[in-house]
Motif scaffolding. Structure first.
Motif, PDB file in Angstrom:
ATOM      1  N   ALA A 263       0.832  -1.206   0.000  1.00 56.77           N
ATOM      2  CA  ALA A 263       0.000   0.000   0.000  1.00 56.77           C
ATOM      3  C   ALA A 263       0.865   1.254   0.000  1.00 56.77           C
ATOM      4  CB  ALA A 263      -0.936  -0.005   1.211  1.00 56.77           C
ATOM      5  N   SER A 264       1.918   1.267   0.815  1.00 60.17           N
ATOM      6  CA  SER A 264       2.758   2.471   0.870  1.00 60.17           C
ATOM      7  C   SER A 264       3.504   2.674  -0.449  1.00 60.17           C
ATOM      8  CB  SER A 264       3.739   2.398   2.042  1.00 60.17           C
ATOM      9  OG  SER A 264       4.625   1.315   1.893  1.00 60.17           O
ATOM     10  N   VAL A 265       3.972   1.589  -1.069  1.00 63.26           N
ATOM     11  CA  VAL A 265       4.654   1.715  -2.361  1.00 63.26           C
ATOM     12  C   VAL A 265       3.693   2.252  -3.413  1.00 63.26           C
ATOM     13  CG1 VAL A 265       5.715   0.403  -4.247  1.00 63.26           C
ATOM     14  CG2 VAL A 265       6.453   0.024  -1.891  1.00 63.26           C
ATOM     15  N   ASN A 266       2.451   1.752  -3.413  1.00 65.14           N
ATOM     16  CA  ASN A 266       1.468   2.236  -4.389  1.00 65.14           C
ATOM     17  C   ASN A 266       1.139   3.706  -4.188  1.00 65.14           C
ATOM     18  OD1 ASN A 266       1.238  -0.140  -5.856  1.00 65.14           O
ATOM     19  ND2 ASN A 266      -0.374  -0.960  -4.522  1.00 65.14           N
ATOM     20  N   VAL A 267       1.025   4.133  -2.925  1.00 65.14           N
ATOM     21  CA  VAL A 267       0.742   5.550  -2.635  1.00 65.14           C
ATOM     22  C   VAL A 267       1.874   6.434  -3.148  1.00 65.14           C
ATOM     23  CG1 VAL A 267       0.604   7.223  -0.741  1.00 65.14           C
ATOM     24  CG2 VAL A 267      -0.811   5.179  -0.690  1.00 65.14           C
ATOM     25  N   VAL A 268       3.107   6.041  -2.841  1.00 64.07           N
ATOM     26  CA  VAL A 268       4.268   6.833  -3.266  1.00 64.07           C
ATOM     27  C   VAL A 268       4.378   6.828  -4.792  1.00 64.07           C
ATOM     28  CG1 VAL A 268       6.785   7.037  -3.162  1.00 64.07           C
ATOM     29  CG2 VAL A 268       5.498   6.476  -1.104  1.00 64.07           C
ATOM     30  N   LYS A 269       4.156   5.670  -5.401  1.00 64.04           N
ATOM     31  CA  LYS A 269       4.228   5.547  -6.864  1.00 64.04           C
ATOM     32  C   LYS A 269       3.243   6.505  -7.533  1.00 64.04           C
ATOM     33  CE  LYS A 269       3.992   1.752 -10.300  1.00 64.04           C
ATOM     34  NZ  LYS A 269       3.567   2.495 -11.416  1.00 64.04           N
ATOM     35  N   MET A 270       1.993   6.493  -7.056  1.00 64.96           N
ATOM     36  CA  MET A 270       0.974   7.380  -7.645  1.00 64.96           C
ATOM     37  C   MET A 270       1.332   8.851  -7.413  1.00 64.96           C
ATOM     38  SD  MET A 270      -2.534   5.164  -6.947  1.00 64.96           S
ATOM     39  CE  MET A 270      -3.329   6.576  -6.299  1.00 64.96           C
ATOM     40  N   PHE A 271       1.820   9.172  -6.214  1.00 62.64           N
ATOM     41  CA  PHE A 271       2.183  10.554  -5.898  1.00 62.64           C
ATOM     42  C   PHE A 271       3.322  11.022  -6.803  1.00 62.64           C
ATOM     43  CE2 PHE A 271       4.897  13.474  -3.340  1.00 62.64           C
ATOM     44  CZ  PHE A 271       4.052  14.568  -3.365  1.00 62.64           C
ATOM     45  N   TRP A 272       4.384  10.220  -6.920  1.00 61.47           N
ATOM     46  CA  TRP A 272       5.523  10.610  -7.744  1.00 61.47           C
ATOM     47  C   TRP A 272       5.138  10.720  -9.215  1.00 61.47           C
ATOM     48  CZ3 TRP A 272      10.006   7.212  -5.360  1.00 61.47           C
ATOM     49  CH2 TRP A 272      10.365   7.760  -4.112  1.00 61.47           C
TER      50      TRP A 272
END
Length: 197
Positions: free
Chosen positions: A114-123
């Motif tokens: 979940a944290s990787v997906n959040v960061v991926k979408m944000f970046w």
């Protein structure tokens, strides 16, 4: 020989002497003059180096703000900065330069995927190209890498033991030695002088 009025003859002589003077002056003029509005082309020019250092410091401020935004997107973890350093980098087109790297870590647990997906979408919303790396032999670790138009590289490591961010500013083109010298000079002048009695 045809007859020419004295005024026309004098005009031709004057024109010939002006052309001769122009040729003589052009031989004395340097081939390339520096445009004062464009700045110096000398990489060691103090004004150019100072401008590069200011650009580098602004890039660091922008990166720190971006790091904070990324941390907020991940969640309420407590992050600890592990240092800021500058290093040599390649500014493209075979030009040398300098950038800053910052590292921040949290021992607090995160939901890895979940944290990787959040960061991926944000970046990606900020224009970065991302890639995720996992290793089946280490299922408790996910790495997310990103870069922007071949520029600054950033990474997020989600780990069952904690997570980390490592981010580089864009590479500021310039003479590395001169930029480091100016950074050292600024740091020395910002430090308080010892009091002598």
């Amino acid at each position: 020989m045809p007859f020419e009025p004295k005024a026309r003859l004098a005009g031709r002589r004057l024109l010939a002497s002006l052309v001769g003077a122009a040729v003589a002056l052009s031989a004395c003029t340097p081939a390339a003059t520096e445009n004062p509005m464009a700045g110096s082309s000398n990489p060691s020019d103090p004004a150019a180096v100072k401008a590069q250092v200011e650009e580098l410091q602004q890039a660091l401020k922008d990166l720190q703000a971006f790091k904070t935004e990324t941390q907020k997107a991940i969640g309420p973890q407590k992050w600890v900065d592990k240092g800021t350093r500058n290093s040599a980098c390649n500014a493209g087109d075979e030009r040398e330069g300098v950038n800053y790297s910052v590292m921040s870590q949290t021992p607090d647990p995160v939901d890895l995927e979940a944290s990787v997906n959040v960061v991926k979408m944000f970046w990606e919303s900020k224009g970065f190209t991302t890639r995720v790396e996992t290793n089946p032999l280490d299922p408790g670790l996910i790495r997310l890498y990103a870069n922007q138009n071949g520029g600054n590289l950033i990474s997020f490591t989600a780990n069952v033991k904690g997570s980390g961010l490592e981010m580089d500013t864009v590479c500021i083109a310039g003479n590395q030695h001169e930029i480091y010298k100016e950074l050292d000079r600024q740091e020395a002048s910002a430090s308080p002088s010892p009091i002598t009695k």
